[in-house]
Design an enzyme around this catalytic site. Structure first.
Site, short mmCIF file in Angstrom:
data_model
loop_
_atom_site.label_atom_id
_atom_site.label_comp_id
_atom_site.label_asym_id
_atom_site.label_seq_id
_atom_site.Cartn_x
_atom_site.Cartn_y
_atom_site.Cartn_z
N SER A 238 0.85 -1.20 0.00
CA SER A 238 0.00 0.00 0.00
C SER A 238 0.88 1.24 0.00
O SER A 238 1.66 1.47 0.94
CB SER A 238 -0.89 0.00 1.24
OG SER A 238 -1.46 1.28 1.41
N HIS B 297 -1.52 -1.44 -3.95
CA HIS B 297 -2.79 -1.08 -3.30
C HIS B 297 -2.82 0.44 -3.13
O HIS B 297 -1.88 1.03 -2.58
CB HIS B 297 -2.89 -1.78 -1.95
CG HIS B 297 -4.18 -1.57 -1.24
ND1 HIS B 297 -5.32 -2.28 -1.53
CD2 HIS B 297 -4.52 -0.72 -0.23
CE1 HIS B 297 -6.30 -1.88 -0.74
NE2 HIS B 297 -5.85 -0.93 0.06
N ASP C 129 -4.97 3.53 -1.63
CA ASP C 129 -6.05 3.94 -0.72
C ASP C 129 -6.53 5.34 -1.07
O ASP C 129 -5.75 6.29 -1.07
CB ASP C 129 -5.52 3.97 0.72
CG ASP C 129 -5.30 2.57 1.26
OD1 ASP C 129 -6.23 1.75 1.17
OD2 ASP C 129 -4.20 2.30 1.76
N MET D 239 -9.02 8.31 0.12
CA MET D 239 -9.76 8.78 1.29
C MET D 239 -10.30 10.19 1.04
O MET D 239 -9.61 11.00 0.42
CB MET D 239 -8.83 8.82 2.50
CG MET D 239 -8.13 7.50 2.77
SD MET D 239 -7.07 7.64 4.21
CE MET D 239 -6.35 6.01 4.24
N HIS E 107 -8.76 1.16 -3.55
CA HIS E 107 -9.65 0.98 -2.40
C HIS E 107 -10.30 2.33 -2.09
O HIS E 107 -9.63 3.23 -1.58
CB HIS E 107 -8.79 0.46 -1.23
CG HIS E 107 -9.50 0.29 0.06
ND1 HIS E 107 -8.83 0.05 1.24
CD2 HIS E 107 -10.84 0.29 0.38
CE1 HIS E 107 -9.70 -0.08 2.23
NE2 HIS E 107 -10.92 0.07 1.73
N MET F 216 -12.23 4.59 0.00
CA MET F 216 -12.77 4.87 1.34
C MET F 216 -13.41 6.24 1.30
O MET F 216 -12.89 7.22 1.84
CB MET F 216 -11.64 4.80 2.38
CG MET F 216 -11.24 3.37 2.70
SD MET F 216 -9.71 3.30 3.62
CE MET F 216 -8.58 3.49 2.26
N MET G 24 -11.32 -5.36 6.05
CA MET G 24 -10.47 -4.41 6.78
C MET G 24 -10.14 -5.01 8.15
O MET G 24 -11.04 -5.27 8.95
CB MET G 24 -11.20 -3.08 7.00
CG MET G 24 -11.41 -2.23 5.76
SD MET G 24 -9.91 -1.65 4.96
CE MET G 24 -8.90 -1.07 6.29
N ASP H 159 -6.65 -6.27 4.66
CA ASP H 159 -6.01 -4.96 4.63
C ASP H 159 -5.95 -4.36 6.03
O ASP H 159 -6.99 -4.05 6.61
CB ASP H 159 -6.83 -4.07 3.69
CG ASP H 159 -6.26 -2.67 3.51
OD1 ASP H 159 -5.15 -2.41 3.99
OD2 ASP H 159 -6.96 -1.84 2.89
C1 DX5 Z 1 -6.01 1.79 5.98
C2 DX5 Z 1 -5.75 1.43 4.56
C3 DX5 Z 1 -4.68 0.43 4.39
C4 DX5 Z 1 -3.31 0.85 4.89
C5 DX5 Z 1 -2.70 -0.38 5.48
O1 DX5 Z 1 -7.19 2.50 6.09
O2 DX5 Z 1 -6.89 0.93 3.92
O3 DX5 Z 1 -4.57 0.00 3.03
O4 DX5 Z 1 -2.47 1.36 3.91
O5 DX5 Z 1 -1.56 0.00 6.15
P1 DX5 Z 1 -0.81 -0.96 7.18
O6 DX5 Z 1 -0.41 -2.18 6.39
O7 DX5 Z 1 0.35 -0.14 7.61
O8 DX5 Z 1 -1.78 -1.30 8.26
ZN ZN Z 2 -6.64 -0.09 1.82
#
Ligand code: DX5
Ligand code: ZN
Length: 232
Positions: free
Chosen positions: A20, A45, A47, A49, A78, A80, A149, A187
């Site tokens: 990620s 990956h 993310d 947000m 992903h 969010m 998650m 994740d």
């Molecule tokens: C958190 C994200 C994850 C994050 C995971 O909300 O969706 O993808 O990058 O990070 P680690 O592996 O450090 O928990």
């Molecule tokens: Zn994620």
């Protein structure tokens, strides 16, 4: 756009490792992605947000577009975000390989999933730690991926929630019962210790942020997770 590989065609004994980029050094993102690719990462990956669905901001379509021209790795995006309908078209245009929506987000999730598939991308559904796996059932025939998650979404570097192991094994049972190969991705808080537990519970794809990009040797970090995640 690079296609996400089909779960049915993937070697059964190989767990997908998806670093990620949330935890990558943003000043040298390209260099870090190159190291992850050379170190054996299978997907990236990404993310996304919006500051509403989760109390944080991260990347936008411009980042996905830049990465699409730079690497041969699929981009597992992903979302969010509170209103995924507003962001699907821009991320498709930018070159996402798959778009995963949260079941807890707003809008007609079924229609949105169908729309993603119609554009030739893979699509997925994600659940937060307090959401029941059975809530995924109405979407199971439409999706290529389920993302569990294993931390409360929003930030990298949190500790893996042991309660997610039951969610993973329940979802693995649902997938088996459905008879169609669907990625089961986990994740949050994945490292060389938790990777084995997640795989044992039924995961076949692991996201790792801090445990890859938070380490000084990215290649070695991926190798350690891969070894721990060997499917027995
Ligand atoms: C958190 C994200 C994850 C994050 C995971 O909300 O969706 O993808 O990058 O990070 P680690 O592996 O450090 O928990
Ligand atoms: Zn994620």
């Amino acid at each position: 756009m690079i296609n996400l590989p089909a779960c049915a065609a993937w070697p059964k004994d190989k767990t997908v490792i998806a670093p990620s980029i949330l935890s990558a050094d943003q000043l040298v993102l390209g260099e870090q992605i190159k190291q992850a690719q050379q170190g054996g990462a299978d997907w990236l990956h990404i993310d996304i947000m919006d500051g509403h669905f989760v109390p944080n901001l991260s990347f936008g379509p411009a980042t996905v577009k830049a990465i699409d021209g730079f690497t041969a790795l699929a981009q597992d995006v992903h979302l969010m975000v509170e209103k995924p309908a507003d962001f699907i078209a821009p991320f498709i245009k930018a070159g996402a390989s798959s778009l995963t929506l949260h079941i807890e987000s707003k809008g007609d999730i079924k229609q949105l999933l169908k729309g993603i598939k119609a554009q030739g991308l893979s699509c997925g559904i994600s659940i937060k730690p307090d959401t029941k796996p059975c809530d995924i059932a109405p979407y199971i025939d439409l999706i290529d991926l389920i993302l569990v998650m294993s931390v409360y979404p929003g930030f990298g570097g949190q500790a893996f929630l042991p309660s997610s192991l039951k969610q993973i094994s329940d979802i693995r049972d649902m997938i088996k019962a459905g008879g169609r190969a669907i990625w089961l991705e986990v994740d949050g808080g994945i490292n060389k210790d938790t990777a084995a537990k997640a795989v044992e519970a039924g995961a076949d794809a692991l996201v790792a942020g801090n445990a890859v990009f938070g380490q000084s040797d990215i290649k070695e970090a991926i190798a350690q997770i891969r070894q721990a995640a060997e499917i027995k």
